[in-house]
Each structure stands twice: as structure tokens, then as C-alpha cells.
Design a protein around this motif. Sequence first.
Motif, PDB file in Angstrom:
ATOM      1  N   GLY A  71      11.401  -0.269  -0.418  1.00 22.33           N
ATOM      2  CA  GLY A  71      11.268  -0.376   1.027  1.00 22.33           C
ATOM      3  C   GLY A  71      11.639  -1.746   1.552  1.00 22.33           C
ATOM      4  O   GLY A  71      12.486  -2.430   0.986  1.00 22.33           O
ATOM      5  N   THR A  72      10.959  -2.147   2.613  1.00 27.47           N
ATOM      6  CA  THR A  72      11.194  -3.438   3.274  1.00 27.47           C
ATOM      7  C   THR A  72       9.921  -4.267   3.192  1.00 27.47           C
ATOM      8  O   THR A  72       8.881  -3.777   2.723  1.00 27.47           O
ATOM      9  CB  THR A  72      11.561  -3.228   4.755  1.00 27.47           C
ATOM     10  OG1 THR A  72      10.437  -2.652   5.434  1.00 27.47           O
ATOM     11  CG2 THR A  72      12.774  -2.320   4.913  1.00 27.47           C
ATOM     12  N   VAL A  73       9.977  -5.498   3.689  1.00 28.78           N
ATOM     13  CA  VAL A  73       8.772  -6.325   3.719  1.00 28.78           C
ATOM     14  C   VAL A  73       7.696  -5.651   4.569  1.00 28.78           C
ATOM     15  O   VAL A  73       6.527  -5.615   4.202  1.00 28.78           O
ATOM     16  CB  VAL A  73       9.087  -7.743   4.261  1.00 28.78           C
ATOM     17  CG1 VAL A  73       7.821  -8.503   4.587  1.00 28.78           C
ATOM     18  CG2 VAL A  73       9.920  -8.518   3.259  1.00 28.78           C
ATOM     19  N   ALA A  74       8.097  -5.086   5.702  1.00 22.59           N
ATOM     20  CA  ALA A  74       7.141  -4.467   6.618  1.00 22.59           C
ATOM     21  C   ALA A  74       6.649  -3.102   6.152  1.00 22.59           C
ATOM     22  O   ALA A  74       5.542  -2.690   6.497  1.00 22.59           O
ATOM     23  CB  ALA A  74       7.765  -4.331   8.003  1.00 22.59           C
ATOM     24  N   ASP A  75       7.455  -2.387   5.368  1.00 18.02           N
ATOM     25  CA  ASP A  75       7.101  -1.037   4.917  1.00 18.02           C
ATOM     26  C   ASP A  75       7.558  -0.890   3.471  1.00 18.02           C
ATOM     27  O   ASP A  75       8.685  -0.482   3.205  1.00 18.02           O
ATOM     28  CB  ASP A  75       7.771   0.005   5.814  1.00 18.02           C
ATOM     29  CG  ASP A  75       7.304   1.423   5.531  1.00 18.02           C
ATOM     30  OD1 ASP A  75       6.604   1.641   4.518  1.00 18.02           O
ATOM     31  OD2 ASP A  75       7.649   2.326   6.325  1.00 18.02           O
ATOM     32  N   VAL A 111      16.162  -5.076   1.141  1.00 18.16           N
ATOM     33  CA  VAL A 111      15.479  -3.963   0.490  1.00 18.16           C
ATOM     34  C   VAL A 111      14.778  -4.494  -0.757  1.00 18.16           C
ATOM     35  O   VAL A 111      15.346  -5.268  -1.526  1.00 18.16           O
ATOM     36  CB  VAL A 111      16.482  -2.860   0.095  1.00 18.16           C
ATOM     37  CG1 VAL A 111      15.784  -1.713  -0.622  1.00 18.16           C
ATOM     38  CG2 VAL A 111      17.213  -2.344   1.327  1.00 18.16           C
ATOM     39  N   TYR A 112      13.521  -4.064  -0.935  1.00 17.88           N
ATOM     40  CA  TYR A 112      12.692  -4.550  -2.033  1.00 17.88           C
ATOM     41  C   TYR A 112      12.165  -3.395  -2.872  1.00 17.88           C
ATOM     42  O   TYR A 112      12.003  -2.287  -2.381  1.00 17.88           O
ATOM     43  CB  TYR A 112      11.485  -5.317  -1.477  1.00 17.88           C
ATOM     44  CG  TYR A 112      11.849  -6.558  -0.716  1.00 17.88           C
ATOM     45  CD1 TYR A 112      11.897  -7.790  -1.356  1.00 17.88           C
ATOM     46  CD2 TYR A 112      12.159  -6.503   0.636  1.00 17.88           C
ATOM     47  CE1 TYR A 112      12.243  -8.933  -0.659  1.00 17.88           C
ATOM     48  CE2 TYR A 112      12.503  -7.641   1.341  1.00 17.88           C
ATOM     49  CZ  TYR A 112      12.543  -8.850   0.683  1.00 17.88           C
ATOM     50  OH  TYR A 112      12.891  -9.989   1.365  1.00 17.88           O
ATOM     51  N   GLY A 113      11.871  -3.683  -4.135  1.00 14.13           N
ATOM     52  CA  GLY A 113      11.229  -2.726  -5.014  1.00 14.13           C
ATOM     53  C   GLY A 113       9.966  -3.323  -5.594  1.00 14.13           C
ATOM     54  O   GLY A 113       9.842  -4.550  -5.720  1.00 14.13           O
ATOM     55  N   LYS A 114       9.016  -2.473  -5.917  1.00 15.15           N
ATOM     56  CA  LYS A 114       7.773  -2.918  -6.546  1.00 15.15           C
ATOM     57  C   LYS A 114       7.128  -1.724  -7.234  1.00 15.15           C
ATOM     58  O   LYS A 114       7.545  -0.585  -7.051  1.00 15.15           O
ATOM     59  CB  LYS A 114       6.814  -3.545  -5.538  1.00 15.15           C
ATOM     60  CG  LYS A 114       6.204  -2.559  -4.554  1.00 15.15           C
ATOM     61  CD  LYS A 114       5.140  -3.238  -3.729  1.00 15.15           C
ATOM     62  CE  LYS A 114       4.186  -2.272  -3.085  1.00 15.15           C
ATOM     63  NZ  LYS A 114       3.415  -1.442  -3.977  1.00 15.15           N
ATOM     64  N   VAL A 115       6.097  -1.999  -8.005  1.00 14.69           N
ATOM     65  CA  VAL A 115       5.367  -0.949  -8.698  1.00 14.69           C
ATOM     66  C   VAL A 115       4.750   0.024  -7.682  1.00 14.69           C
ATOM     67  O   VAL A 115       4.397  -0.373  -6.570  1.00 14.69           O
ATOM     68  CB  VAL A 115       4.280  -1.570  -9.610  1.00 14.69           C
ATOM     69  CG1 VAL A 115       3.174  -2.206  -8.790  1.00 14.69           C
ATOM     70  CG2 VAL A 115       3.704  -0.537 -10.560  1.00 14.69           C
ATOM     71  N   GLY A 116       4.666   1.282  -8.066  1.00 13.08           N
ATOM     72  CA  GLY A 116       4.019   2.281  -7.229  1.00 13.08           C
ATOM     73  C   GLY A 116       2.541   2.381  -7.581  1.00 13.08           C
ATOM     74  O   GLY A 116       1.940   1.442  -8.116  1.00 13.08           O
ATOM     75  N   ALA A 117       1.938   3.527  -7.316  1.00  9.18           N
ATOM     76  CA  ALA A 117       0.512   3.714  -7.562  1.00  9.18           C
ATOM     77  C   ALA A 117       0.170   3.771  -9.044  1.00  9.18           C
ATOM     78  O   ALA A 117      -0.946   3.457  -9.443  1.00  9.18           O
ATOM     79  CB  ALA A 117       0.032   4.987  -6.868  1.00  9.18           C
ATOM     80  N   SER A 118       1.137   4.168  -9.877  1.00  9.44           N
ATOM     81  CA  SER A 118       0.906   4.253 -11.320  1.00  9.44           C
ATOM     82  C   SER A 118       1.879   3.305 -12.017  1.00  9.44           C
ATOM     83  O   SER A 118       3.088   3.539 -12.017  1.00  9.44           O
ATOM     84  CB  SER A 118       1.118   5.693 -11.801  1.00  9.44           C
ATOM     85  OG  SER A 118       0.929   5.768 -13.197  1.00  9.44           O
ATOM     86  N   ALA A 119       1.369   2.237 -12.598  1.00 12.71           N
ATOM     87  CA  ALA A 119       2.217   1.189 -13.163  1.00 12.71           C
ATOM     88  C   ALA A 119       2.749   1.544 -14.544  1.00 12.71           C
ATOM     89  O   ALA A 119       2.070   2.170 -15.348  1.00 12.71           O
ATOM     90  CB  ALA A 119       1.429  -0.113 -13.250  1.00 12.71           C
ATOM     91  N   ALA A 120       3.977   1.104 -14.796  1.00 14.06           N
ATOM     92  CA  ALA A 120       4.521   1.121 -16.151  1.00 14.06           C
ATOM     93  C   ALA A 120       3.908  -0.077 -16.875  1.00 14.06           C
ATOM     94  O   ALA A 120       3.346  -0.977 -16.247  1.00 14.06           O
ATOM     95  CB  ALA A 120       6.046   0.992 -16.096  1.00 14.06           C
ATOM     96  N   SER A 121       4.013  -0.115 -18.180  1.00 14.93           N
ATOM     97  CA  SER A 121       3.512  -1.279 -18.910  1.00 14.93           C
ATOM     98  C   SER A 121       4.630  -2.257 -19.243  1.00 14.93           C
ATOM     99  O   SER A 121       4.383  -3.353 -19.726  1.00 14.93           O
ATOM    100  CB  SER A 121       2.784  -0.841 -20.184  1.00 14.93           C
ATOM    101  OG  SER A 121       3.641  -0.083 -21.001  1.00 14.93           O
TER     102      SER A 121
END
Length: 136
Positions: A71-75, A111-121
Motif C-alpha cells: 500500500g501507501t504510507v497513509a493506507d 508504494v510500500y510493502g510490509k508483513v501482513g497479519a501472519s508473519a513469515a519467519s
Amino acid sequence: MPVTRFPGGVAVGGAHTGATTASAMLVMRGSFSSTSSTQVLIGTLPAGARVTDVRSWGGGTGGTNPTVDVGTVADDDGFANELDADGNSSGFVAGTLGVLCNTALTVPTPVYGKVGASAASGGSTVVHIHYIVEDV
């Protein structure tokens, strides 16, 4: 790597073929840590971009059904919410596209990416953001 710019836009079809003119599909590729809770910059979409899909090519390792958000910084999940981090998947097919998809962006948008609700290790997830560009 040289860059080719098309100042008048790109259209496919029409003219002598009798085909309907269509927009070219573009893809922004990015990779980011599947474990990062901090947003990682993937790239910047141009003004007029209309995201039609976000695909994951996997790369995240471990965890239980790990996911990522794009998403973005805001969303932070505005383009994809809970996209599969460790396998091939399409946000369009899975029904996980965010609210910013299918809306023409009015300004260049990081555009940014980050971990979702279930993290990988571990690992890094590779994503392709599919979009067309419209006149704004």
C-alpha cells in the motif's frame, strides 16, 4: 540501463487494423522482507496509474500461512491486503485487492510493502504490481 520515454502515451491497436485502441499493461516489480513490520519502499507509481492486480511470487519462508500487505504510507494495505507471502497468488483472484485499486492515482505515489497479519519467519517476498496509465 537506458530508459525509453513515451511523452505522448502508449496505445495499442486502432489505425488500419480496425482493432480498438487499448492501454498497455505495465508492471512494477519489487521485493521486501516478509518479516518487516516497518513499511519498505517498493517503488513509485506515476500519476494516472490505475492498479489492476498485485501478484505475489512468494519468497517468504516459515510461519503459518504468512501474508504481506502492499500500500501507501497513509493506507498500508491499500493495494493488497493479506497477500500470500510464500507462494504464487493474485490479489484479484483471491479477492484481497485494497481500496486504492482500480482508481486512477492523481499524483506520483510511493508504494510500500510490509508483513501482513501472519508473519513469515524469513525470506523476501517478490511482488508484481500490474497497472495501466491514464491521462490525468
